[in-house]
Write a protein that holds these residues in place. Structure first.
Motif, PDB file in Angstrom:
ATOM      1  N   LEU A  24     -43.153  -8.202 -31.347  1.00  0.00           N
ATOM      2  CA  LEU A  24     -42.355  -8.141 -32.325  1.00  0.00           C
ATOM      3  C   LEU A  24     -41.914  -9.642 -32.729  1.00  0.00           C
ATOM      4  N   HIS A  91     -45.892  -6.627 -34.694  1.00  0.00           N
ATOM      5  CA  HIS A  91     -45.005  -6.079 -35.803  1.00  0.00           C
ATOM      6  C   HIS A  91     -44.231  -7.420 -36.337  1.00  0.00           C
ATOM      7  N   TYR A  93     -40.580  -8.438 -38.493  1.00  0.00           N
ATOM      8  CA  TYR A  93     -39.258  -8.249 -38.973  1.00  0.00           C
ATOM      9  C   TYR A  93     -38.573  -9.611 -39.525  1.00  0.00           C
ATOM     10  N   ARG A 115     -46.963  -3.327 -38.265  1.00  0.00           N
ATOM     11  CA  ARG A 115     -45.800  -2.779 -39.274  1.00  0.00           C
ATOM     12  C   ARG A 115     -44.802  -3.889 -39.497  1.00  0.00           C
ATOM     13  N   THR A 255     -35.919   0.090 -35.212  1.00  0.00           N
ATOM     14  CA  THR A 255     -36.756   0.235 -33.963  1.00  0.00           C
ATOM     15  C   THR A 255     -37.640   1.725 -34.240  1.00  0.00           C
ATOM     16  N   LEU A 258     -40.789   0.853 -36.302  1.00  0.00           N
ATOM     17  CA  LEU A 258     -41.530   0.071 -35.782  1.00  0.00           C
ATOM     18  C   LEU A 258     -42.562   0.737 -34.464  1.00  0.00           C
ATOM     19  N   ARG A 259     -41.645   1.634 -33.762  1.00  0.00           N
ATOM     20  CA  ARG A 259     -42.222   2.309 -32.769  1.00  0.00           C
ATOM     21  C   ARG A 259     -42.978   3.618 -33.170  1.00  0.00           C
TER      22      ARG A 259
END
Length: 277
Positions: A24, A91, A93, A115, A255, A258-259
């Motif tokens: 991430l 991922h 963010y 993501r 979370t 993303l998960r």
């Protein structure tokens, strides 16, 4: 202490934390180093292998006084960090200016983004909603203490700052030289990803606080409407630093997306303005 090398030779400091979960990449706000994420990084590191880094001009990274500062340029720097860390796909963010950088990363390098989460950000001035003139005046007033208080009030609710005397990780890297601070400001102000947003293929979550005046909340539906299939979630009562003050709502929301790809409504938590203890 790892350093990646940017295309122009600039050294970019980064850190990796976590116990082996999916990678991430966390992208900070304008004029901030990787400390921006300190209040919540451990929560993400429990589920992901987090990468945080110092933008050029901040922290332990190089601070060239060149025309190398832009949101697409920061995205290319982010790729150098991923490459050096051996991460082919992550991922992403990004919050505030970090969300602007993340837009370019996802649009121009789709194979590298799994993501995507865009927090408290905008598509850029030509098509976005800019902060009001009263906000701009408050941030540039000559009284440095008053300007800092104005920034705090844009980041956090009064209840939160009353209960949390600081230090606050979102007020900018105090070690930045003037040229780097000015170049960060121009880079963020010059952002315009409107045409690029339609190219984003990664599943995307857009998150924003309903009381954000620093980056007006009206930008969130603009982004979500422009990115194919994007999901929009607003956090009631939150200001610009929603990810810190309202972490009890924001972190589980992000979370979960993303998960599992799930983006339910933010979980129940303390009343708006109460923040965390």
């Amino acid at each position: 202490m790892p350093y990646a090398t940017a295309a122009d030779g600039a050294a970019l400091h980064y850190e990796v934390h976590g116990a082996g979960g999916p990678p991430l990449l966390l992208l900070s706000g304008q004029s901030n180093d990787l400390g921006w994420w300190d209040p919540v990084r451990a929560d993400f590191a429990a589920a992901f292998t987090t990468l945080v880094w110092d933008y050029r001009g901040t922290g332990r990274s190089d601070r060239p006084d060149t025309d190398s500062y832009s949101t697409p340029g920061f995205a290319r720097d982010a790729l150098a960090v991923l490459d050096h860390a051996g991460v082919q796909r992550a991922h992403v963010y990004g919050t505030s200016m970090g969300g602007r950088v993340a837009q370019w990363l996802a649009a121009d390098h789709p194979s590298r983004v799994d993501r995507l989460v865009l927090g408290c950000t905008s598509p850029g001035a030509p098509h976005g909603v800019e902060r009001g003139p009263e906000v701009r005046r408050a941030l540039v007033q000559p009284d440095a203490r008053a300007a800092r208080e104005a920034l705090l009030a844009l980041m956090y609710t009064p209840g939160y700052t009353a209960r949390h005397p600081g230090p606050f990780a979102t007020l900018g890297d105090p070690s930045m030289p003037g040229h780097a601070r000015r170049r960060h400001l121009r880079a963020s102000a010059g952002h315009d990803a409107w045409e690029a947003l339609t190219r984003i293929a990664a599943p995307t979550l857009v998150v924003h606080g309903t009381d954000d005046r620093f980056n007006p909340t009206a930008n969130a539906p603009l982004l979500a409407g422009r990115i194919p299939g994007a999901v929009l979630r607003l956090i009631p009562g939150a200001r610009h630093a929603y990810f810190e003050e309202f972490a009890h709502q924001a972190t589980p929301l992000v979370t979960g997306f993303l998960r599992d790809g799930e983006a339910g409504m933010p979980p129940e938590g303390p009343p708006a303005g109460a923040g965390r203890t």
